[in-house]
Design a protein around this motif. Sequence first.
Motif, short mmCIF file in Angstrom:
data_model
loop_
_atom_site.label_atom_id
_atom_site.label_comp_id
_atom_site.label_asym_id
_atom_site.label_seq_id
_atom_site.Cartn_x
_atom_site.Cartn_y
_atom_site.Cartn_z
N ALA B 389 -8.15 -35.09 22.32
CA ALA B 389 -9.46 -35.21 21.67
C ALA B 389 -10.56 -34.83 22.66
N GLU B 390 -10.45 -35.30 23.88
CA GLU B 390 -11.48 -35.02 24.86
C GLU B 390 -11.48 -33.55 25.28
N VAL B 391 -10.28 -32.99 25.40
CA VAL B 391 -10.18 -31.58 25.77
C VAL B 391 -10.82 -30.70 24.68
N TYR B 392 -10.51 -31.03 23.41
CA TYR B 392 -11.05 -30.22 22.32
C TYR B 392 -12.55 -30.41 22.17
N ARG B 393 -12.98 -31.65 22.38
CA ARG B 393 -14.41 -31.92 22.26
C ARG B 393 -15.17 -31.08 23.28
N ALA B 394 -14.66 -31.08 24.51
CA ALA B 394 -15.30 -30.27 25.55
C ALA B 394 -15.27 -28.80 25.14
N GLY B 395 -14.14 -28.36 24.56
CA GLY B 395 -14.02 -26.97 24.13
C GLY B 395 -15.03 -26.63 23.05
N ILE B 396 -15.17 -27.52 22.07
CA ILE B 396 -16.09 -27.26 20.97
C ILE B 396 -17.53 -27.23 21.47
N LEU B 397 -17.83 -28.17 22.38
CA LEU B 397 -19.20 -28.22 22.90
C LEU B 397 -19.53 -26.98 23.72
N ALA B 398 -18.48 -26.31 24.23
CA ALA B 398 -18.72 -25.12 25.05
C ALA B 398 -19.00 -23.89 24.19
N VAL B 399 -18.74 -23.97 22.88
CA VAL B 399 -19.02 -22.82 22.01
C VAL B 399 -20.52 -22.83 21.68
N PRO B 400 -21.24 -21.73 21.94
CA PRO B 400 -22.69 -21.71 21.69
C PRO B 400 -23.02 -22.06 20.24
N LYS B 401 -24.11 -22.80 20.08
CA LYS B 401 -24.52 -23.28 18.77
C LYS B 401 -24.74 -22.12 17.80
N GLY B 402 -25.18 -21.00 18.34
CA GLY B 402 -25.45 -19.83 17.50
C GLY B 402 -24.24 -19.35 16.73
#
Lengths: 245, 502
Positions: B389-402
């Motif tokens: 969960a933490e790995v994916y959360r970090a991954g998702i947060l790294a994708v630009p909001k745009g």
Amino acid sequence: MIEVRELTKRYADRTVLEGVSATFSKGEVVALLGPSGGGKSTLLRCLNGLESFDSGTVRVGEHSLEPGRARTAQLWSIRRRVGFVFQQWHLFAHRTALGNVIEAPVHVKGLSMKEATERARELLAKVGMSHREGAYPSEMSGGEQQRVAIARALAMEPEVLLMDEPTSALDPERVGELVALLERLRAEGLTMVTVTHEMRFAQALASRVLVLHGGHIIEEGAPAEVLSNPRHERTRAFLGLGQAA
Amino acid sequence: MSAEPPPRTRRSSSLPSGYLALAALALLVSCGGKEGSALERVRQAGVLRWGADAQGGEPYAMEDPEHPGQYRGFEVELADALGRELGVRAEFVQNDWSSLIPTLERGGSFDIAMNGVEITPARAGRVLLSRPYYLFSLRLMARRDDSSVTGLESLRGRRVGTLSNSQAWDLLLSSGAQAIPYEGVQEPYIDLEQGRLDAVLMDDIIAQRYGMTRPGLQVVGDVGEGYYAIAVRPGEEELRRALDEALDRIARSGELRALFRRWGIDGAAQQRMVEWTEAQTREVLAETRTTRLGWSQLVLFLQAALVTLLVSVGAMALAIPLGMALALGRLYGPRWLGGMTTAYVELLRGTPVLLQLYVLYFGLASVLRLDPLSAAILGLGLNYAAYEAEVYRAGILAVPKGQLEAALALGMSGPLALRRVVIPQAFRVALPGVTNDFIALLKDSSLVSVISVVELTKRMTITAVDVRSWLVPGALCAALYLGMSYPLSRLARRLEAKLERA
Ligand SMILES: Nc1ncnc2c1ncn2[C@@H]1O[C@H](COP(=O)(O)OP(=O)(O)O)[C@@H](O)[C@H]1O
Ligand SMILES: [Mg+2]
């Protein structure tokens, strides 16, 4: 086509748009002008529901958006009719040029892969990007990304195309190519609303300009009229800056 | 570890002055002589350190609940008597039961091991054993409602719990039963009651305390007998002889059986311990066996590696979707869901996996009856989901909001945009972390041996104890782990390189 009534948008205690009303008719090309921070991008984003607002209404065809969180069904139908080209394009980084254009027709409209690919190739040809269909965004120049972004938006066959500062990242000679492309789209009857700083761009393309300042529309009219003989002193000041740039 | 003298040790802690003089003499002798024997070493130090496991040690040796740090049990009393006979103080040294013999051999922190150590050919082949001090029976127990367990013959192919590397273990393997190894004495009876085992075969002392107290279980019968003896390091013949003589005296004086009576483990058969002769000792110790690593062991290792792989892949297959759901819940869910997923992640990351496995398998046994393999996969899967969960959360947060906005602007719904645009890009960021986690999981899967799953590491320890060597089984075990993890990291690197382009 699109009708905005008494639109007010606040960020915390800052009012970014205040009682903005405007109508964009079918086949019209409208340029949104104004100083930086005047609320142009915010207004544009309200038109397809990317931004919520605090009061007023936005109507697109028979669909309308109300203040607060919009109902998702309304949102989706509006977004399918309104294309958006971002200032930074935001091409899907994990897809090629072709993949970017195919994505929404297949997964939103339900087109077959074959049909979507054919249409996507036509559109890439139209924006002059056929030779780059296998390139990833990280391998494209700004101008190329922008043309793919326009093709991606057109692939959904929108009735209106919204563009945020399409010329801001282009070399002067590329601006000419963009104008040529958009003129072709205008000739096909596409309604367009574009935010810009470039007076020549507005003049070449727009049938009408709106000047947004401090969250208000302070001027509105035919480009020649507004640009040569602005009534508002803010517009004058802004144009002075604009011409110097 | 070293205890305050337990109540019964007091007697021997105040040594008669004669012994002290003797000890002083021994000290002088040994200083003058060449290397002192083990017996001299013990006498010099004035203390006989004996290794045993106080965990689940009743009635052998256990911590005194009223005097923490002190020990009681029939072996504690026997150790005190032996100390008295040798003129030294007996000192309890805590050591895991399963590694008592290896620790003794390695020259560990105690002089002898005395903790229900059975005379088996394998043990007789690797350490010196004293004459026996207790005669036990191997007691077979089954569920009261299960009449299909009638004796050893009926166990062929069925799941029978016992302690690994014990006499019962050998007997079960030779009779074709599927022997399930346990670390503790209570867990196999719990599992038998839960229906996760068909029978339990253990020494009668253990059966009496831990099995026969359970109303749902019954004694099928005693299917063998054996002896407890004291283990001494190879080469320390003199110490062994001194212990033999001391045991003889303690037995013949009636002290031994009196001690058994106090602990409720005496019986007519124990008279054989009193009348025991040296000839009998030679006879029971005559059969020695040194197991060698052979093809059959290699097959067992490969099977165990397969179990490790199955547990790891199964757990990861659970952890990935659950971890993704947790990450999405935390990022995009309503506030209450975000709070719940955060609590889940903190709880499962903040407590030991071992504890979680125990709770899942034993703690919840009355409401959720999982077989060991399912419990292993579920337990590790639930635990690793928190990390994923933490790995994916970090991954998702790294994708630009745009990227999300662009997808929404094209008319995609939130879930579709996540699935088609955000998650594939987050995956690229998360991939090295996921690979790391999977390799960590391969190794962490060795923890599931506590719920009686024989995976690679457990297989290694069983074999190592059997063949008296940790080197070859250890190397084989390491090679198999590497053989599983290395191709995986290669594959992940190739995938990363491929994604790099996009
Ligand atoms: N997410 C936001 N949070 C707070 N303030 C914002 C946000 N987005 C824009 N603004 C503010 O709103 C005002 C209008 O911004 P914008 O619409 O981007 O102006 P323009 O596009 O005309 O330059 C600016 O003052 C900007 O700082
Ligand atoms: Mg802007």
